[in-house]
Design an enzyme around this catalytic site. Structure first.
Site, mmCIF file in Angstrom:
data_model
loop_
_atom_site.group_PDB
_atom_site.id
_atom_site.type_symbol
_atom_site.label_atom_id
_atom_site.label_comp_id
_atom_site.label_asym_id
_atom_site.label_seq_id
_atom_site.Cartn_x
_atom_site.Cartn_y
_atom_site.Cartn_z
ATOM 1 N N ARG A 107 8.299 -11.765 1.289
ATOM 2 C CA ARG A 107 7.506 -10.532 1.131
ATOM 3 C C ARG A 107 7.427 -10.107 -0.344
ATOM 4 N NH1 ARG A 107 9.068 -5.323 4.519
ATOM 5 N NH2 ARG A 107 11.125 -5.746 3.614
ATOM 6 N N ARG B 36 16.705 4.992 14.352
ATOM 7 C CA ARG B 36 17.322 3.673 14.246
ATOM 8 C C ARG B 36 18.700 3.623 14.880
ATOM 9 N NH1 ARG B 36 14.501 1.678 9.277
ATOM 10 N NH2 ARG B 36 15.279 -0.379 8.827
ATOM 11 N N ARG C 25 20.997 -7.134 7.331
ATOM 12 C CA ARG C 25 20.103 -6.144 7.955
ATOM 13 C C ARG C 25 19.816 -6.511 9.412
ATOM 14 N NH1 ARG C 25 15.292 -6.423 3.960
ATOM 15 N NH2 ARG C 25 14.241 -5.026 5.410
ATOM 16 N N ARG D 171 11.508 -6.681 -2.962
ATOM 17 C CA ARG D 171 12.483 -5.626 -2.707
ATOM 18 C C ARG D 171 13.901 -6.144 -2.897
ATOM 19 N NH1 ARG D 171 10.862 -2.618 2.873
ATOM 20 N NH2 ARG D 171 13.101 -2.898 3.195
ATOM 21 N N LYS E 121 6.131 -3.543 11.131
ATOM 22 C CA LYS E 121 5.925 -2.116 11.429
ATOM 23 C C LYS E 121 5.092 -1.445 10.331
ATOM 24 C CE LYS E 121 10.400 -1.315 11.426
ATOM 25 N NZ LYS E 121 10.940 -2.640 11.073
HETATM 26 P P1 AP5 Z 1 6.376 -5.418 7.047
HETATM 27 O O1 AP5 Z 1 5.180 -4.799 7.673
HETATM 28 O O2 AP5 Z 1 6.743 -5.010 5.662
HETATM 29 O O3 AP5 Z 1 7.629 -5.296 8.055
HETATM 30 P P2 AP5 Z 1 8.509 -4.049 8.476
HETATM 31 O O4 AP5 Z 1 8.751 -4.149 9.942
HETATM 32 O O5 AP5 Z 1 7.905 -2.775 7.965
HETATM 33 O O6 AP5 Z 1 9.852 -4.429 7.732
HETATM 34 P P3 AP5 Z 1 10.818 -3.648 6.753
HETATM 35 O O7 AP5 Z 1 11.691 -4.665 6.100
HETATM 36 O O8 AP5 Z 1 10.083 -2.711 5.839
HETATM 37 O O9 AP5 Z 1 11.648 -2.845 7.766
HETATM 38 P P4 AP5 Z 1 13.043 -2.364 7.624
HETATM 39 O O10 AP5 Z 1 13.092 -1.609 8.885
HETATM 40 O O11 AP5 Z 1 14.148 -3.281 7.428
HETATM 41 O O12 AP5 Z 1 13.051 -1.623 6.199
HETATM 42 P P5 AP5 Z 1 12.904 -0.113 5.812
HETATM 43 O O13 AP5 Z 1 12.111 -0.039 4.575
HETATM 44 O O14 AP5 Z 1 12.505 0.725 6.981
HETATM 45 O O15 AP5 Z 1 6.173 -7.022 7.089
HETATM 46 C C1 AP5 Z 1 7.146 -7.907 6.573
HETATM 47 C C2 AP5 Z 1 6.470 -9.150 5.983
HETATM 48 O O16 AP5 Z 1 5.818 -9.862 7.026
HETATM 49 C C3 AP5 Z 1 5.371 -8.851 4.930
HETATM 50 O O17 AP5 Z 1 5.418 -9.845 3.921
HETATM 51 C C4 AP5 Z 1 4.069 -8.932 5.721
HETATM 52 O O18 AP5 Z 1 2.968 -9.325 4.905
HETATM 53 C C5 AP5 Z 1 4.408 -10.002 6.745
HETATM 54 N N1 AP5 Z 1 3.711 -9.822 8.027
HETATM 55 C C6 AP5 Z 1 3.457 -8.658 8.690
HETATM 56 N N2 AP5 Z 1 2.816 -8.900 9.858
HETATM 57 C C7 AP5 Z 1 2.674 -10.254 9.930
HETATM 58 C C8 AP5 Z 1 2.085 -11.139 10.915
HETATM 59 N N3 AP5 Z 1 1.532 -10.668 12.038
HETATM 60 N N4 AP5 Z 1 2.136 -12.479 10.671
HETATM 61 C C9 AP5 Z 1 2.712 -12.995 9.519
HETATM 62 N N5 AP5 Z 1 3.271 -12.199 8.554
HETATM 63 C C10 AP5 Z 1 3.256 -10.850 8.771
HETATM 64 O O19 AP5 Z 1 14.419 0.272 5.500
HETATM 65 C C11 AP5 Z 1 15.087 -0.185 4.345
HETATM 66 C C12 AP5 Z 1 16.502 0.413 4.316
HETATM 67 O O20 AP5 Z 1 16.428 1.860 4.280
HETATM 68 C C13 AP5 Z 1 17.384 0.128 5.542
HETATM 69 O O21 AP5 Z 1 18.023 -1.124 5.434
HETATM 70 C C14 AP5 Z 1 18.361 1.306 5.495
HETATM 71 O O22 AP5 Z 1 19.332 1.133 4.499
HETATM 72 C C15 AP5 Z 1 17.468 2.447 5.049
HETATM 73 N N6 AP5 Z 1 16.859 3.161 6.193
HETATM 74 C C16 AP5 Z 1 15.530 3.254 6.481
HETATM 75 N N7 AP5 Z 1 15.344 3.980 7.597
HETATM 76 C C17 AP5 Z 1 16.571 4.363 8.020
HETATM 77 C C18 AP5 Z 1 17.055 5.119 9.128
HETATM 78 N N8 AP5 Z 1 16.209 5.629 10.060
HETATM 79 N N9 AP5 Z 1 18.394 5.278 9.275
HETATM 80 C C19 AP5 Z 1 19.254 4.789 8.377
HETATM 81 N N10 AP5 Z 1 18.874 4.057 7.285
HETATM 82 C C20 AP5 Z 1 17.552 3.843 7.128
#
Ligand code: AP5
Length: 216
Positions: A127, A88, A171, A160, A13
């Site tokens: 990552r 979410r 997660r 991270r 994403k």
């Molecule tokens: P990346 O693009 O970083 O993936 P992502 O979907 O953004 O994954 P995240 O881990 O950031 O999402 P998340 O939803 O768990 O974390 P968030 O920060 O929102 O890609 C991942 C990897 O894959 C990278 O190494 C990239 O290079 C690689 N990649 C990408 N595309 C590729 C492809 N096509 N082929 C191969 N490799 C590829 O949330 C963190 C924490 O914050 C949560 O756990 C929670 O505690 C809190 N939080 C955040 N939002 C909320 C909410 N709305 N409600 C409650 N808690 C929340």
């Protein structure tokens, strides 16, 4: 353009939202990034969020909804946005609908990134993220030219805290329990646009452009 990106942790994403927000001239609002900034700054929000994030649990709905109400009500959000990681939960989705209604806006599309679990595990545990500019790498599939150094800005790359294998598994479980029900929620409202999140980044980007009607 008002779009939400929905999908499991590691689905890509953030990778897609960063570039597409620039291309479309809209805001990239990533709740995870906003929370990590608050943790680093040591604000009350950051102190409240940190324990939940370290365990791979969701931060409570009321905290997230307050944060996003403030952000979406700001003047610069009027030109459009990509929501990355929000909503979410069903409660967050309902709050978002109310917020947008009050602002006289609607959500155009919810893009769902479909990726298999073994691939999610591989991506998250490999990552690396730039501390300075937030650019994302993967140790094998998209490594930086020099290990530990960002190609884009020369910043330091780090892993991270929630990308260790045990936390990643938690997660994914939290995603299945609390976030997956949003697929039906948005399908019933004819807003869901599924794309395969596997394959080359550029191919996925094209599929997203098509799904939101912005193919060019
Ligand atoms: P990346 O693009 O970083 O993936 P992502 O979907 O953004 O994954 P995240 O881990 O950031 O999402 P998340 O939803 O768990 O974390 P968030 O920060 O929102 O890609 C991942 C990897 O894959 C990278 O190494 C990239 O290079 C690689 N990649 C990408 N595309 C590729 C492809 N096509 N082929 C191969 N490799 C590829 O949330 C963190 C924490 O914050 C949560 O756990 C929670 O505690 C809190 N939080 C955040 N939002 C909320 C909410 N709305 N409600 C409650 N808690 C929340």
């Amino acid at each position: 353009m008002r779009v939400a990106f929905l999908g499991p942790p590691g689905a890509g994403k953030g990778t897609q939202a960063r570039d597409l927000a620039q291309e479309w001239g809209v805001l990239h609002l990533a709740t995870g990034d906003m929370l990590r900034e608050a943790v680093t700054a040591g604000t009350a929000l950051g102190r409240e969020a940190k324990g939940h994030m370290d365990q791979g649990a969701l931060v409570p709905d009321d905290v997230i909804i307050r944060m996003m109400a403030e952000r979406l009500g700001a003047a610069d959000a009027v030109r459009g946005f990509i929501l990355d990681g929000f909503p979410r939960t069903i409660a967050q989705a309902e709050a978002l609908a109310r917020l947008l209604k009050d602002l006289g806006q609607t959500l155009d599309t919810v893009v769902y990134f479909d990726v298999t679990e073994p691939e999610l595990l591989r991506r998250l545990t490999g990552r690396r993220v730039c501390r300075a500019c937030g650019h994302t790498y993967h140790v094998t599939s998209s490594p930086p030219t020099r290990a530990g150094v960002c190609d884009a800005c020369g910043g330091e790359l780090y892993q991270r805290e929630d990308d260790g294998e045990a936390t990643v598994r938690n997660r994914l479980e939290v995603y299945r329990r609390q976030t997956e029900p949003l697929l039906d929620y948005y399908r019933q409202r004819s807003l869901l646009a599924p794309v395969s999140g596997e394959g080359p980044v550029a191919t996925i980007r094209d599929a997203i452009r098509t799904s939101v009607g912005a193919a060019r």
